[in-house]
Design an enzyme around this catalytic site. Structure first.
Site, short mmCIF file in Angstrom:
data_model
loop_
_atom_site.label_atom_id
_atom_site.label_comp_id
_atom_site.label_asym_id
_atom_site.label_seq_id
_atom_site.Cartn_x
_atom_site.Cartn_y
_atom_site.Cartn_z
CG HIS A 28 -54.71 50.89 -1.75
ND1 HIS A 28 -53.55 51.19 -2.39
CD2 HIS A 28 -55.55 50.40 -2.69
CE1 HIS A 28 -53.66 50.91 -3.68
NE2 HIS A 28 -54.88 50.42 -3.89
CG HIS A 83 -49.41 50.85 -2.99
ND1 HIS A 83 -50.47 51.72 -2.94
CD2 HIS A 83 -48.82 51.02 -4.21
CE1 HIS A 83 -50.52 52.40 -4.08
NE2 HIS A 83 -49.54 51.99 -4.86
CD GLU A 121 -56.15 54.39 0.52
OE1 GLU A 121 -55.40 53.95 1.43
OE2 GLU A 121 -55.74 54.73 -0.60
CD GLU A 163 -50.78 51.16 0.59
OE1 GLU A 163 -50.32 52.25 0.17
OE2 GLU A 163 -51.75 50.60 0.07
ZN ZN Z 1 -51.92 52.10 -1.58
#
Ligand code: ZN
Length: 573
Positions: free
Chosen positions: A295, A186, A374, A189
């Site tokens: 992420h 992504h 994350e 990020e």
């Molecule tokens: Zn992500």
């Protein structure tokens, strides 16, 4: 939806527009479609993707919605999501109440590092695209004995998908497990690619002096792709990260674009993006035992599965390695970092469903062990905070990497010839949903697993299966079980089956092939199926100059003197 909601939501619209919209929905359903178009026009007039939130009613509904929009996170009953115009058009038909939000990049202004000012980079600034590329190749220049850098292909807009391969004896394919870290699928990020670059820097600069780094580099083939979606990160141009987008240049979420174990080849209803194809080809061409996809947007370790609620066969191992990551990150950070959810970890779908994510794709279709990391609640952390997030995550990243050295491993060979066998290694009464592993082309297998007592079954086509019972393993321990399999009497003579060796990735722009049978013809195709090279031979060893080939993954098709065909992929760095 109620009218007051509708009006507050479209607060940026002119009074005239609201008036005409009210008239439209009052008088004609057909004309209300025009209203939808106008709302979409307004919402997407200056943005290719929008961030928004809504409340959901059931997990079933959430599962359906996750196929038409890109869910970012779920907090209590509130969903945060991204949509392209086409996605939002579909979402609109659900008639759910929603609120358009500022894109996470809206108020972000990063000061970029500028290499032209001849300053030394200190990991506290974001990088321009050219500097990112230069830094990657510089690692290989500075540490040629342990680091190679190459492109696995180009993005929609022609940027490179770069990978650093780090290992001792870098030119030799050794009996070592392959591990894959990749960041920023992504594009918005931001912290993730910088942490991956720092990991490459840490492993290369500390090799020879740090005990854990020595162990990792000596016993693992480490592959690191810091930036999986460069078109998203540099959506505002190559010199800034201020306008980064989640999606790729075609406004598609790459982490919803992979084949899904439950929802089929195209769970998002969209064709595979060129980036997706490059990562699928890489997973095909290599034999990754473990991996992680990093992420931002939350602080949690998310482990399989994302697509269905049945637990992974190795659920206890997943919780063990996920807790190890979160615990380590907590230890090296202030109170409050990565301590939400279940003390920093969550099962994927318990949080929210993802269809077409790379995590489930790698686990199900490639028998790999991949989780989703994350690393920061804020997608756009200020550049001065980047070193802090490295401090929080450094040891946890190293520890997860080290886990690939534990569990069962060994080599599977033919009892009579000693040749390696690509076999299936299944834990009796334990494995399901494709959780078994396969040995690689040299016969080596690696099976990370939680401490316990297991029976391992070894099987391969045309061979008699073998079982090894009562195999005890502890956490942070490894056990080697080599197995020889005996060929069933199939009537096929061993010497009529061709075997080839290809140096992969290619060295010095020369494709080197050694074969057990005479090669009659070779054809080389791009991954898009274009024929690039074709020639006739009558030899067992070939060296082909591929200086003029673009970096990327290629498919070679060989025809042998006995009429047999073989197809294999290779990477041209
Ligand atoms: Zn992500």
């Amino acid at each position: 939806m109620s009218l007051p909601h509708l009006i507050s939501r479209i607060s940026k619209c002119t009074k005239l527009f609201i008036l005409s919209f009210l008239m439209l929905i009052n008088f004609s359903i057909t004309k209300a479609q025009g209203g939808k178009t106008q709302i979409l026009d307004e919402a997407f007039k200056s943005a290719k993707e929008r961030y928004f939130s809504f409340s959901f009613e059931s997990r079933d509904q959430l599962n359906q919605l996750s196929k038409i929009i890109s869910i970012d996170k779920v907090e209590k009953d509130k969903v945060y999501a991204y949509a392209s115009r086409a996605d939002f058009d579909n979402f609109f038909n659900t008639h759910l109440d929603y609120e358009l939000l500022d894109h996470p990049n809206t108020f972000f202004h990063a000061e970029m590092f500028d290499s032209k000012l001849k300053k030394t980079y200190a990991w506290d600034q974001y990088l321009m695209y050219e500097d990112y590329v230069d830094m990657m190749y510089q690692f290989a220049n500075d540490y040629p004995a342990i680091c190679q850098v190459f492109s696995i292909g180009q993005t929609v807009e022609g940027r490179e998908l770069l990978v650093a391969k780090i290992s001792d004896n870098i030119d030799v394919s050794e009996a070592e497990p392959q591990f894959f870290y990749s960041g920023q699928i992504h594009g918005d990020e931001l912290v993730t690619s910088i942490l991956m670059l720092r990991l490459i820097d840490y492993l290369t600069t500390n090799y020879g002096t740090d005990e854990q780094v020595n162990k990792l580099v000596n016993s693992i083939e480490i592959w690191i792709n810091p930036l999986a979606n460069p078109d998203g990160l540099y959506a505002g141009g190559n010199t800034t990260v201020n306008y980064a987008t989640r999606f790729n240049a075609n406004s598609i979420d790459l982490n919803r674009n992979f084949p899904d174990p439950e929802d089929g080849e195209h769970p998002d209803g969209k064709s595979w993006q060129t980036e997706t194809q490059h990562f699928m080809n890489l997973a095909e061409a290599q034999h990754f035992v473990m991996s992680a996809n990093t992420h931002a947007g939350a602080e949690v370790v998310n482990y399989p599965w994302d697509t269905w609620t049945v637990r992974h066969a190795d659920d206890n191992w997943w919780q063990f390695v996920s807790h190890e990551y979160a615990d380590t990150a907590q230890f090296y950070s202030p109170i409050g970092y990565m301590d939400g959810f279940n003390d920093g970890i969550t099962n994927g779908i318990d949080w929210y469903p993802i269809n077409g994510g790379r995590q489930d794709y790698m686990n199900y279709f490639h028998h790999c062990r991949e989780f989703t990391l994350e690393q920061s609640t804020e997608k756009h952390i200020s550049e001065s905070q980047l070193p802090d997030y490295w401090d929080y995550n450094r040891q946890a990243l190293l520890n997860y990497l080290e886990q690939v050295t534990y569990g069962f491993n060994g080599r599977i060979t033919d009892l009579e010839t000693g040749d390696p066998i690509q076999a299936k290694i299944e834990i009796d009464g334990h494995d399901f949903d494709e959780s078994f592993v396969l040995s690689n082309q040299d016969g080596y297998y690696y099976r990370p697993i939680k401490a316990g007592l297991y029976t391992l079954n070894f099987s391969a086509d045309e061979y008699e299966s073998v079982s090894k019972t009562n195999q005890q393993i502890a956490d942070y321990d490894s056990k080697t079980i080599n197995v020889q399999l005996q060929k069933l009497n199939t009537g096929i003579e061993e010497n009529t089956i061709s075997k080839i060796q290809i140096t992969n990735p290619v060295h010095n722009h020369t494709l080197h092939i050694i074969s057990s049978l005479n090669i009659k013809q070779i054809k080389i195709y791009s991954i898009l199926g274009q024929l690039i090279y074709s020639s006739q031979y009558n030899t067992k060893e070939l060296q082909i100059d591929i200086q003029n080939f673009r970096p990327g993954i290629y498919i070679t098709k060989l025809e042998f003197s006995n009429g047999e065909h073989i197809q294999q992929r290779f990477i041209n760095p």
